[in-house]
Design a protein around this motif. Sequence first.
Motif, mmCIF file in Angstrom:
data_model
loop_
_atom_site.group_PDB
_atom_site.id
_atom_site.type_symbol
_atom_site.label_atom_id
_atom_site.label_comp_id
_atom_site.label_asym_id
_atom_site.label_seq_id
_atom_site.Cartn_x
_atom_site.Cartn_y
_atom_site.Cartn_z
ATOM 1 N N ASP A 273 0.830 -1.202 0.000
ATOM 2 C CA ASP A 273 0.000 0.000 0.000
ATOM 3 C C ASP A 273 0.870 1.261 0.000
ATOM 4 O O ASP A 273 0.599 2.216 -0.732
ATOM 5 N N ASP B 225 0.486 6.523 3.508
ATOM 6 C CA ASP B 225 0.331 5.374 4.420
ATOM 7 C C ASP B 225 1.171 5.532 5.688
ATOM 8 O O ASP B 225 1.572 4.540 6.294
ATOM 9 N N THR C 145 -4.623 3.222 1.624
ATOM 10 C CA THR C 145 -4.224 4.578 1.239
ATOM 11 C C THR C 145 -4.436 4.764 -0.260
ATOM 12 O O THR C 145 -4.790 5.858 -0.718
HETATM 13 MN MN MN Z 1 -2.185 0.945 4.280
#
Ligand code: MN
Length: 328
Positions: free
Chosen positions: A30, A90, A135
């Motif tokens: 992410d 993130d 995110t």
């Molecule tokens: Mn994440």
Amino acid sequence: VREADWRRACELIRGAEEVALACHVCPDGDALGSMLGLGLALRGAGTRVSASFGDRRFEVPRLLRYLPGQELLTEPGDCPAEPDLMITFDTPSVDRLGLLAPNAGKAQELIVIDHHPSNTGFGTVPLVDPAAASTSMLVEELLGRLGCALDRDIATCLYTGLVTDTGSFRHSSTTPAAHRMAARLVEAGLRTDEIARELWDRSPFSYLKVLAAALERATLDREAAGGHGMVWTYVRRDDRAAHCLPYAECEGIIDVIRRTDEPDVAVVLKEDDEGAWQVSTRSKGMVDVGRACTLLGGGGHVRAAGFTSHDSPERTIARLRAVLGPTT
Ligand code: MN
Ligand code: 5GP
Ligand code: MN
């Protein structure tokens, strides 16, 4: 996310000639996917982009080498020290930027794109939504607002964030919005089967041997976590050395351990090359592991969190046991 902050973010990004991107240390799918996805879109729009993460050993995890856009990556030492515009991905707190924390501190404007409930509220423009599954979902919304189209490479980056943070659309964070976004990304031309193979079916054979050692010493502690139970195990540096397995290859062990039905909590302690123990915790929802890990100096989400320990596995588990309690 406040409407005014979305607008401010778009205004800053449109007005910028150069943008410095940064995600958290030891980047996961992410963190890196969100950052490279936005980076590719901004470069496509003619903006100068640098993307980085503040690890002393600056290396993209093997699992994530298939991500497009890696030519945007810049060693942390070569990142702008006082960027006009910086964007973090993130990252719940400045310290998780590692070597890049000072750069964020000196940034004129700092857009923070994140979905951690533990986000500290740093930055000048917070695009933080704890209800977002990843995110990369927030990045997709931002791209839409900027009028940037998704191409196959951008979609591959954003999908990687979505599929890894939702545990392949299995976790409770998997909303209709997450599935709708996945549909849009697949429409942009990515191959879900190819990404799945990259992420989950490329462990070296030696992984099986180290996994076996970890499974061999797994312990089921039914009384822990207010009676909700905990299964735990650990992977020593020596276990990995015996089979020449790099530390990063052990990330998936927690996903095997957490399959156990009896306990709510699953824990894997992994000794890194420096001898520190990285602790991964997961819960099925009865117990807030994020709170527990925050108390021990780490952080994360209710059902997935972690911290670093310099104690032995047994002593670390004792400390964790002491702070684990039922939430509701
Ligand atoms: Mn994440
Ligand atoms: P993992 O077990 O996959 O390494 O991490 C699970 C989650 O816990 C991640 O989403 C990450 O946000 C969080 N996490 C893991 N280690 C740490 C840590 O040392 N500090 C903080 N703040 N969060 C962590
Ligand atoms: Mn992350």
